[in-house]
Write a protein that holds these residues in place. Sequence first.
Motif, PDB file in Angstrom:
ATOM      1  N   ARG A 201       0.820  -1.212   0.000  1.00 29.53           N
ATOM      2  CA  ARG A 201       0.000   0.000   0.000  1.00 29.53           C
ATOM      3  C   ARG A 201       0.858   1.267   0.000  1.00 29.53           C
ATOM      4  O   ARG A 201       0.316   2.373  -0.113  1.00 29.53           O
ATOM      5  CB  ARG A 201      -0.952  -0.001   1.201  1.00 29.53           C
ATOM      6  CG  ARG A 201      -2.079  -1.025   1.078  1.00 29.53           C
ATOM      7  CD  ARG A 201      -3.012  -0.954   2.268  1.00 29.53           C
ATOM      8  NE  ARG A 201      -2.331  -1.288   3.517  1.00 29.53           N
ATOM      9  CZ  ARG A 201      -2.864  -1.105   4.721  1.00 29.53           C
ATOM     10  NH1 ARG A 201      -4.059  -0.570   4.840  1.00 29.53           N
ATOM     11  NH2 ARG A 201      -2.182  -1.445   5.805  1.00 29.53           N
ATOM     12  N   LEU A 202       2.194   1.117   0.143  1.00 29.19           N
ATOM     13  CA  LEU A 202       3.093   2.257   0.017  1.00 29.19           C
ATOM     14  C   LEU A 202       3.978   2.121  -1.219  1.00 29.19           C
ATOM     15  O   LEU A 202       5.096   2.622  -1.256  1.00 29.19           O
ATOM     16  CB  LEU A 202       3.954   2.403   1.285  1.00 29.19           C
ATOM     17  CG  LEU A 202       3.211   2.845   2.539  1.00 29.19           C
ATOM     18  CD1 LEU A 202       4.167   2.981   3.704  1.00 29.19           C
ATOM     19  CD2 LEU A 202       2.460   4.144   2.312  1.00 29.19           C
TER      20      LEU A 202
ATOM     21  N   SER B 163      -5.656   6.788  -1.994  1.00 29.97           N
ATOM     22  CA  SER B 163      -4.458   5.950  -1.894  1.00 29.97           C
ATOM     23  C   SER B 163      -4.732   4.616  -1.220  1.00 29.97           C
ATOM     24  O   SER B 163      -3.975   3.665  -1.373  1.00 29.97           O
ATOM     25  CB  SER B 163      -3.349   6.692  -1.147  1.00 29.97           C
ATOM     26  OG  SER B 163      -3.720   6.927   0.206  1.00 29.97           O
ATOM     27  N   SER B 164      -5.836   4.508  -0.467  1.00 28.85           N
ATOM     28  CA  SER B 164      -6.169   3.231   0.174  1.00 28.85           C
ATOM     29  C   SER B 164      -6.552   2.170  -0.853  1.00 28.85           C
ATOM     30  O   SER B 164      -6.593   0.982  -0.532  1.00 28.85           O
ATOM     31  CB  SER B 164      -7.310   3.430   1.173  1.00 28.85           C
ATOM     32  OG  SER B 164      -8.477   3.904   0.528  1.00 28.85           O
ATOM     33  N   ARG B 165      -6.835   2.574  -2.104  1.00 32.00           N
ATOM     34  CA  ARG B 165      -7.204   1.625  -3.151  1.00 32.00           C
ATOM     35  C   ARG B 165      -6.007   1.204  -3.996  1.00 32.00           C
ATOM     36  O   ARG B 165      -6.167   0.622  -5.067  1.00 32.00           O
ATOM     37  CB  ARG B 165      -8.272   2.231  -4.066  1.00 32.00           C
ATOM     38  CG  ARG B 165      -9.507   2.727  -3.336  1.00 32.00           C
ATOM     39  CD  ARG B 165     -10.697   2.866  -4.295  1.00 32.00           C
ATOM     40  NE  ARG B 165     -10.373   3.614  -5.486  1.00 32.00           N
ATOM     41  CZ  ARG B 165     -10.557   4.926  -5.628  1.00 32.00           C
ATOM     42  NH1 ARG B 165     -11.069   5.628  -4.627  1.00 32.00           N
ATOM     43  NH2 ARG B 165     -10.254   5.537  -6.748  1.00 32.00           N
ATOM     44  N   LEU B 166      -4.810   1.469  -3.496  1.00 37.73           N
ATOM     45  CA  LEU B 166      -3.603   1.218  -4.288  1.00 37.73           C
ATOM     46  C   LEU B 166      -3.433  -0.257  -4.635  1.00 37.73           C
ATOM     47  O   LEU B 166      -2.995  -0.602  -5.736  1.00 37.73           O
ATOM     48  CB  LEU B 166      -2.374   1.737  -3.530  1.00 37.73           C
ATOM     49  CG  LEU B 166      -1.016   1.593  -4.228  1.00 37.73           C
ATOM     50  CD1 LEU B 166      -1.037   2.221  -5.610  1.00 37.73           C
ATOM     51  CD2 LEU B 166       0.075   2.226  -3.382  1.00 37.73           C
ATOM     52  N   LYS B 167      -3.784  -1.155  -3.703  1.00 39.20           N
ATOM     53  CA  LYS B 167      -3.645  -2.583  -3.993  1.00 39.20           C
ATOM     54  C   LYS B 167      -4.455  -2.977  -5.218  1.00 39.20           C
ATOM     55  O   LYS B 167      -4.011  -3.786  -6.043  1.00 39.20           O
ATOM     56  CB  LYS B 167      -4.080  -3.411  -2.781  1.00 39.20           C
ATOM     57  CG  LYS B 167      -3.031  -3.538  -1.697  1.00 39.20           C
ATOM     58  CD  LYS B 167      -3.453  -4.559  -0.658  1.00 39.20           C
ATOM     59  CE  LYS B 167      -2.348  -4.786   0.357  1.00 39.20           C
ATOM     60  NZ  LYS B 167      -2.732  -5.814   1.356  1.00 39.20           N
TER      61      LYS B 167
ATOM     62  N   ARG C 102      -2.986  -4.496  -8.973  1.00 41.25           N
ATOM     63  CA  ARG C 102      -3.427  -5.727  -9.631  1.00 41.25           C
ATOM     64  C   ARG C 102      -3.656  -5.517 -11.123  1.00 41.25           C
ATOM     65  O   ARG C 102      -3.604  -6.467 -11.912  1.00 41.25           O
ATOM     66  CB  ARG C 102      -4.710  -6.245  -8.977  1.00 41.25           C
ATOM     67  CG  ARG C 102      -4.545  -6.707  -7.531  1.00 41.25           C
ATOM     68  CD  ARG C 102      -5.778  -7.419  -7.025  1.00 41.25           C
ATOM     69  NE  ARG C 102      -5.680  -7.715  -5.602  1.00 41.25           N
ATOM     70  CZ  ARG C 102      -6.280  -7.010  -4.654  1.00 41.25           C
ATOM     71  NH1 ARG C 102      -7.056  -5.989  -4.981  1.00 41.25           N
ATOM     72  NH2 ARG C 102      -6.134  -7.332  -3.383  1.00 41.25           N
ATOM     73  N   LEU C 103      -3.919  -4.286 -11.515  1.00 41.07           N
ATOM     74  CA  LEU C 103      -4.175  -3.991 -12.920  1.00 41.07           C
ATOM     75  C   LEU C 103      -2.886  -3.843 -13.734  1.00 41.07           C
ATOM     76  O   LEU C 103      -2.921  -3.828 -14.960  1.00 41.07           O
ATOM     77  CB  LEU C 103      -4.988  -2.698 -13.038  1.00 41.07           C
ATOM     78  CG  LEU C 103      -6.375  -2.713 -12.379  1.00 41.07           C
ATOM     79  CD1 LEU C 103      -7.039  -1.339 -12.527  1.00 41.07           C
ATOM     80  CD2 LEU C 103      -7.255  -3.791 -12.989  1.00 41.07           C
ATOM     81  N   MET C 104      -1.790  -3.733 -13.037  1.00 38.96           N
ATOM     82  CA  MET C 104      -0.521  -3.540 -13.742  1.00 38.96           C
ATOM     83  C   MET C 104      -0.094  -4.840 -14.430  1.00 38.96           C
ATOM     84  O   MET C 104      -0.013  -5.893 -13.800  1.00 38.96           O
ATOM     85  CB  MET C 104       0.567  -3.071 -12.776  1.00 38.96           C
ATOM     86  CG  MET C 104       0.330  -1.677 -12.212  1.00 38.96           C
ATOM     87  SD  MET C 104       1.613  -1.176 -11.041  1.00 38.96           S
ATOM     88  CE  MET C 104       3.067  -1.261 -12.069  1.00 38.96           C
ATOM     89  N   GLN C 105       0.163  -4.773 -15.682  1.00 41.58           N
ATOM     90  CA  GLN C 105       0.552  -5.964 -16.433  1.00 41.58           C
ATOM     91  C   GLN C 105       1.947  -6.446 -16.088  1.00 41.58           C
ATOM     92  O   GLN C 105       2.281  -7.612 -16.341  1.00 41.58           O
ATOM     93  CB  GLN C 105       0.474  -5.680 -17.944  1.00 41.58           C
ATOM     94  CG  GLN C 105      -0.935  -5.375 -18.428  1.00 41.58           C
ATOM     95  CD  GLN C 105      -0.971  -5.119 -19.913  1.00 41.58           C
ATOM     96  OE1 GLN C 105       0.067  -5.055 -20.583  1.00 41.58           O
ATOM     97  NE2 GLN C 105      -2.159  -4.967 -20.458  1.00 41.58           N
TER      98      GLN C 105
END
Length: 437
Positions: free
Chosen positions: A13-14, A321-325, A329-332
Motif C-alpha cells: 500500500r506504500l 491511496s487506500s485503493r492502491l492494492k 493488480r491492474l498492472m501488467q
Amino acid sequence: MKIILLSGGSGTRLWPLSSDNHPKQLLKLLTDEQGHPVSMLQKVWEQLKRRGLHRSAVIATAAGQRETILAQLGDDIDLVLEPEKRDTFPAVLLAVAYLNSHRNLQGDEPVLVMPVDSMADDSFYETVFRLPEALERSQANLALLGVKPDYPSEKYGYMIPDEAPGTWEKPIAVRRFHEKPTKQEAVELLKRGGLWNGGVFCFRAAYLLDHLKRLELPLTYEELLLGFSRIAVQSFDYAIVENEDNMAAIVYDGAWKDLGTWCSLTEAMRSPMLGNGVMTEDCRDVHVVNVTDMPVIAMGLTDVVVAVSREGILVSGKKSSSRLKDALRLMQSGQPRDIPAEGIWSKTLDRECLEDGTTVTTRKIRLEKGSSLFHSEAGSVVRAVAWTILHGACTLRKNGAAIPLQTGATVVLERDDAGEVLALEPLDLIEVSTVYV
C-alpha cells in the motif's frame, strides 16, 4: 516478559517505495526528535530501548531484510528469519518456537506481540506494556489493545466490548470483532463502544506452545523451520483471535495512527517534500517523496501524494491511496521489483532450507558508491557468507584488515569472522548466505 516485533510485511500500500526486501517499516520517511530521518522500526526500537526492554525482544522478519535491519539497529539484536512469507500467524509461531529454543521461554511467561508500522506517543507504549498485567488480572487467554476511536473510520477493524462506554478503568471482556466497516456501520459501532483494533496482543507462552502441539508442529525452532511451509498462510487475527472466546482488552485513549497507507503516512511526516523536488506555493496539502536523483516539480495540486522511486511513480489523491492494492493488480508488469534502500539493491535468486534447519540464500546485490554490506553474528543467529564480485571495485574489511577486491574476486567469511564490503564505485556481486541453527 518476551516481546515479538512483527517486521516481515512488504507494505504494497506504500508502492512504489516499498517491496519485499525493503518494506515500508524500513523506509526512512519519519524523523526523530533531532530531525534525523528514521524508519518505523527504528522509532519502535527506540521506545523499547528507553525502557530497557529491547533485550527482551526479537524481530520476526523476512530473510531478505536482514542487512537493512542490522544497518539501522546494529548487530546486537535477535532476528527470527522466516524462510518464506506466510503472513503473521506462521511468523508468530516461529518466533515463539525460537524463544522456546533459544531464550529460555517459560510456559507461564507473557509474550507481547506488536507491529512496527504505527505512530503514537509515549503514553501508547505505557499502555501497551500494561498488557501482561491485564492478562493476569482478567485470567483471559488473550489480552488486546483497543484504541479509543477519534472518528468513525472505515480503515480499521473494530473490537466490540461487553461493557458500556465509560467503564474502561480495568480490563474489559471483548465480545466480537468487525473488520473494516462501511461508514454507517462505523458510526453504529462507535455508539456501542467499539474500539479500533491496535494489532497488539499478549498471551502466556503455553497458550501458543499448546497450539503448536494441536497442529502437530514441532516446538523447537530448528524443526519448525523445516516444517514452516506446512503452516497455513493466515493472519494471527484470523487464525487465533477471531476463534478465541476468552479475551480481554485495555483501552488506549490518545494519539495513534496506523501508517499503512500514503494518506496516514503523510500525516506523520514533518516535511511535505522529501528528496529532490520543488513545490510551488499554490499547492495545498501536498506531499512529495522522491528517492531518485530525478527532479520532481509539483504545481497547483491539492490533497495529493506524489511518490517516486526506480520502481515507478505514484500520483494519487490522498483519500484514494487506500485503493492502491487494486490498482497494482491492474498492472501488467506483475509484482514490483526490488528497490533501493540504504544505497543497496537486491534480488533473491534462491532460498533453501536444509534438513538440519540451515538456510542457504543466494542473492544478486548492487551497492552504490560509498554503500556498505556487513557480515557479523546477530544475537543468536550464526552466519557464513561468500561474496563474488561481478563488476566494480571495493574494499573488504575483514577482522580489522583492509583488502582491495576487483571484478572476479571471491571472498568467504566464516561464522566467527567480522567483515564489511565498502563500494568504491557502483558494485555488483553475488552473495551466498548460510544461516546455521
